[in-house]
Design a protein around this motif. Structure first.
Motif, PDB file in Angstrom:
ATOM      1  N   MET A 129       0.842  -1.201   0.000  1.00 29.62           N
ATOM      2  CA  MET A 129       0.000   0.000   0.000  1.00 29.62           C
ATOM      3  C   MET A 129       0.880   1.256   0.000  1.00 29.62           C
ATOM      4  O   MET A 129       1.869   1.335   0.734  1.00 29.62           O
ATOM      5  N   THR A 130       0.532   2.248  -0.788  1.00 30.61           N
ATOM      6  CA  THR A 130       1.302   3.478  -0.867  1.00 30.61           C
ATOM      7  C   THR A 130       1.018   4.356   0.334  1.00 30.61           C
ATOM      8  O   THR A 130      -0.129   4.604   0.675  1.00 30.61           O
ATOM      9  N   SER A 131       2.077   4.821   0.991  1.00 39.30           N
ATOM     10  CA  SER A 131       1.917   5.668   2.161  1.00 39.30           C
ATOM     11  C   SER A 131       1.555   7.077   1.734  1.00 39.30           C
ATOM     12  O   SER A 131       1.876   7.512   0.633  1.00 39.30           O
ATOM     13  N   ASN A 132       0.888   7.816   2.638  1.00 35.05           N
ATOM     14  CA  ASN A 132       0.532   9.191   2.313  1.00 35.05           C
ATOM     15  C   ASN A 132       1.726  10.105   2.506  1.00 35.05           C
ATOM     16  O   ASN A 132       2.737   9.707   3.095  1.00 35.05           O
ATOM     17  N   PRO A 133       1.655  11.359   2.027  1.00 38.78           N
ATOM     18  CA  PRO A 133       2.812  12.267   2.113  1.00 38.78           C
ATOM     19  C   PRO A 133       3.311  12.487   3.537  1.00 38.78           C
ATOM     20  O   PRO A 133       4.527  12.614   3.754  1.00 38.78           O
ATOM     21  N   ILE A 134       2.390  12.542   4.515  1.00 39.57           N
ATOM     22  CA  ILE A 134       2.813  12.764   5.901  1.00 39.57           C
ATOM     23  C   ILE A 134       3.658  11.597   6.395  1.00 39.57           C
ATOM     24  O   ILE A 134       4.699  11.786   7.045  1.00 39.57           O
ATOM     25  N   GLU A 135       3.238  10.372   6.067  1.00 39.42           N
ATOM     26  CA  GLU A 135       3.993   9.203   6.481  1.00 39.42           C
ATOM     27  C   GLU A 135       5.355   9.162   5.806  1.00 39.42           C
ATOM     28  O   GLU A 135       6.347   8.744   6.407  1.00 39.42           O
ATOM     29  N   ARG A 136       5.415   9.611   4.567  1.00 41.19           N
ATOM     30  CA  ARG A 136       6.700   9.633   3.867  1.00 41.19           C
ATOM     31  C   ARG A 136       7.670  10.603   4.535  1.00 41.19           C
ATOM     32  O   ARG A 136       8.864  10.305   4.684  1.00 41.19           O
ATOM     33  N   VAL A 137       7.169  11.764   4.920  1.00 39.38           N
ATOM     34  CA  VAL A 137       8.023  12.753   5.571  1.00 39.38           C
ATOM     35  C   VAL A 137       8.496  12.250   6.925  1.00 39.38           C
ATOM     36  O   VAL A 137       9.676  12.353   7.274  1.00 39.38           O
ATOM     37  N   THR A 138       7.573  11.675   7.716  1.00 37.32           N
ATOM     38  CA  THR A 138       7.931  11.205   9.058  1.00 37.32           C
ATOM     39  C   THR A 138       8.780   9.939   9.025  1.00 37.32           C
ATOM     40  O   THR A 138       9.347   9.555  10.041  1.00 37.32           O
ATOM     41  N   ASP A 139       8.862   9.280   7.859  1.00 43.80           N
ATOM     42  CA  ASP A 139       9.807   8.178   7.703  1.00 43.80           C
ATOM     43  C   ASP A 139      11.231   8.703   7.544  1.00 43.80           C
ATOM     44  O   ASP A 139      12.200   7.995   7.833  1.00 43.80           O
ATOM     45  N   ILE A 140      11.340   9.934   7.070  1.00 38.47           N
ATOM     46  CA  ILE A 140      12.651  10.540   6.832  1.00 38.47           C
ATOM     47  C   ILE A 140      13.130  11.335   8.039  1.00 38.47           C
ATOM     48  O   ILE A 140      14.304  11.261   8.413  1.00 38.47           O
ATOM     49  N   ASP A 180      10.497  16.874  15.017  1.00 38.37           N
ATOM     50  CA  ASP A 180      11.364  17.790  14.267  1.00 38.37           C
ATOM     51  C   ASP A 180      10.625  18.359  13.056  1.00 38.37           C
ATOM     52  O   ASP A 180      10.762  19.541  12.737  1.00 38.37           O
ATOM     53  N   ALA A 181       9.864  17.504  12.379  1.00 35.67           N
ATOM     54  CA  ALA A 181       9.120  17.957  11.193  1.00 35.67           C
ATOM     55  C   ALA A 181       8.111  19.033  11.560  1.00 35.67           C
ATOM     56  O   ALA A 181       8.022  20.080  10.899  1.00 35.67           O
ATOM     57  N   LEU A 182       7.353  18.806  12.621  1.00 34.55           N
ATOM     58  CA  LEU A 182       6.356  19.785  13.047  1.00 34.55           C
ATOM     59  C   LEU A 182       7.039  21.058  13.546  1.00 34.55           C
ATOM     60  O   LEU A 182       6.514  22.165  13.364  1.00 34.55           O
ATOM     61  N   GLY A 183       8.192  20.906  14.165  1.00 34.82           N
ATOM     62  CA  GLY A 183       8.950  22.080  14.600  1.00 34.82           C
ATOM     63  C   GLY A 183       9.391  22.934  13.424  1.00 34.82           C
ATOM     64  O   GLY A 183       9.350  24.174  13.492  1.00 34.82           O
ATOM     65  N   GLU A 184       9.798  22.288  12.336  1.00 33.57           N
ATOM     66  CA  GLU A 184      10.205  23.032  11.142  1.00 33.57           C
ATOM     67  C   GLU A 184       9.005  23.728  10.505  1.00 33.57           C
ATOM     68  O   GLU A 184       9.118  24.862  10.030  1.00 33.57           O
ATOM     69  N   VAL A 185       7.861  23.055  10.491  1.00 31.62           N
ATOM     70  CA  VAL A 185       6.650  23.683   9.964  1.00 31.62           C
ATOM     71  C   VAL A 185       6.277  24.896  10.801  1.00 31.62           C
ATOM     72  O   VAL A 185       5.939  25.972  10.266  1.00 31.62           O
ATOM     73  N   LEU A 186       6.341  24.747  12.111  1.00 37.10           N
ATOM     74  CA  LEU A 186       6.038  25.865  13.002  1.00 37.10           C
ATOM     75  C   LEU A 186       6.997  27.027  12.764  1.00 37.10           C
ATOM     76  O   LEU A 186       6.571  28.193  12.689  1.00 37.10           O
ATOM     77  N   PHE A 187       8.263  26.721  12.606  1.00 33.12           N
ATOM     78  CA  PHE A 187       9.265  27.748  12.342  1.00 33.12           C
ATOM     79  C   PHE A 187       8.956  28.487  11.045  1.00 33.12           C
ATOM     80  O   PHE A 187       9.004  29.720  10.980  1.00 33.12           O
ATOM     81  N   GLY A 188       8.613  27.717  10.000  1.00 29.51           N
ATOM     82  CA  GLY A 188       8.296  28.342   8.715  1.00 29.51           C
ATOM     83  C   GLY A 188       7.061  29.215   8.779  1.00 29.51           C
ATOM     84  O   GLY A 188       7.026  30.307   8.198  1.00 29.51           O
ATOM     85  N   LEU A 189       6.042  28.747   9.510  1.00 29.54           N
ATOM     86  CA  LEU A 189       4.816  29.542   9.653  1.00 29.54           C
ATOM     87  C   LEU A 189       5.087  30.846  10.396  1.00 29.54           C
ATOM     88  O   LEU A 189       4.562  31.906  10.032  1.00 29.54           O
ATOM     89  N   ILE A 190       5.887  30.775  11.438  1.00 31.07           N
ATOM     90  CA  ILE A 190       6.216  31.976  12.210  1.00 31.07           C
ATOM     91  C   ILE A 190       7.008  32.956  11.348  1.00 31.07           C
ATOM     92  O   ILE A 190       6.781  34.176  11.388  1.00 31.07           O
TER      93      ILE A 190
END
Length: 224
Positions: A1-12, A17-27
């Motif tokens: 089964m193909t994973s969704n984009p969020i799962e692909r990012v969190t596999d890397i 850390d990923a959510l922290g980077e998103v928060l940083f970018g939004l700020i």
């Protein structure tokens, strides 16, 4: 089964850390767009210039953050290698166990552990360390992919900030919509944070929103 984009990012990269980077970018994006509303009133800043500035700022800081991520990863691996060598060279078993206990304190773990259980844990780690061979501390393919993920996450948060400027003719209205959209994404980021960490999603979303707005206010007030 193909994973969704969020799962692909969190596999890397680690979800925190990923959510922290998103928060940083939004700020970053919110700071620039909120500050630009003041400039619009005083200087009549062109919307095209704001788009270029917002995207360029987030991409630049994404690259900077990725470099810092690589440096931090290199430092962490080198530190672990140094600890491994110190354990191998320790004059006594007691000294080696003390090194492990200092490096991996179970007192800071999110559970209550009995002191009697700590000794078998550290002895197991010591056995593993003594039997293993040192490996050169180098960056792996996953480390480089994680650095690219950092660039992507910080950069992509500029898209919701500038999209209204493409769709709405009035720059003032576009900025208001952009700011509202970014504030909503702060809530979504906090909500997702709680989903990954097991917290209360709505509470985390509100906390993240308030924290993000506070940081933006501080940055704007200090000329950031």
């Amino acid at each position: 089964m193909t994973s969704n984009p969020i799962e692909r990012v969190t596999d890397i990269i680690d979800p925190g850390d990923a959510l922290g980077e998103v928060l940083f970018g939004l700020i970053m994006a919110l700071t620039l767009t909120v500050g630009s509303r003041l400039v619009f009133e005083e200087e009549g800043l062109d919307a095209q210039e704001l788009i270029v500035a917002t995207v360029g700022c987030n991409v630049a800081w994404g690259i900077i953050d990725a470099v810092l991520f690589v440096l931090g990863t290199t430092f962490y691996k080198s530190r672990r290698l140094r600890l491994f060598r110190q354990i191998k060279a320790a004059g006594s078993e007691t000294a080696a166990l003390n090194m492990l206990a200092k490096e991996f304190p179970i007192e800071e773990a999110p559970f209550s552990a009995k002191a009697a259980d700590a000794d078998p844990l550290y002895r197991s780690l010591l056995t593993l360390a003594r039997r293993a061979d040192p490996v050169r501390a180098s960056l792996s393919k996953n480390d480089l992919l994680a650095a690219l993920a950092v660039v992507f996450l910080v950069s992509v948060t500029s898209i919701p900030a500038v999209t209204p400027l493409f769709l709405i003719d009035s720059a003032h209205l576009a900025l208001r919509v952009s700011n509202l959209f970014l504030i909503m994404l702060l809530f979504v980021t906090g909500y997702a944070w709680a989903k990954f960490s097991g917290g209360r999603p709505f509470y985390a979303g509100m906390t993240m929103t308030c924290l993000g707005l506070l940081l933006v206010a501080i940055a704007v007030a200090l000329g950031g």
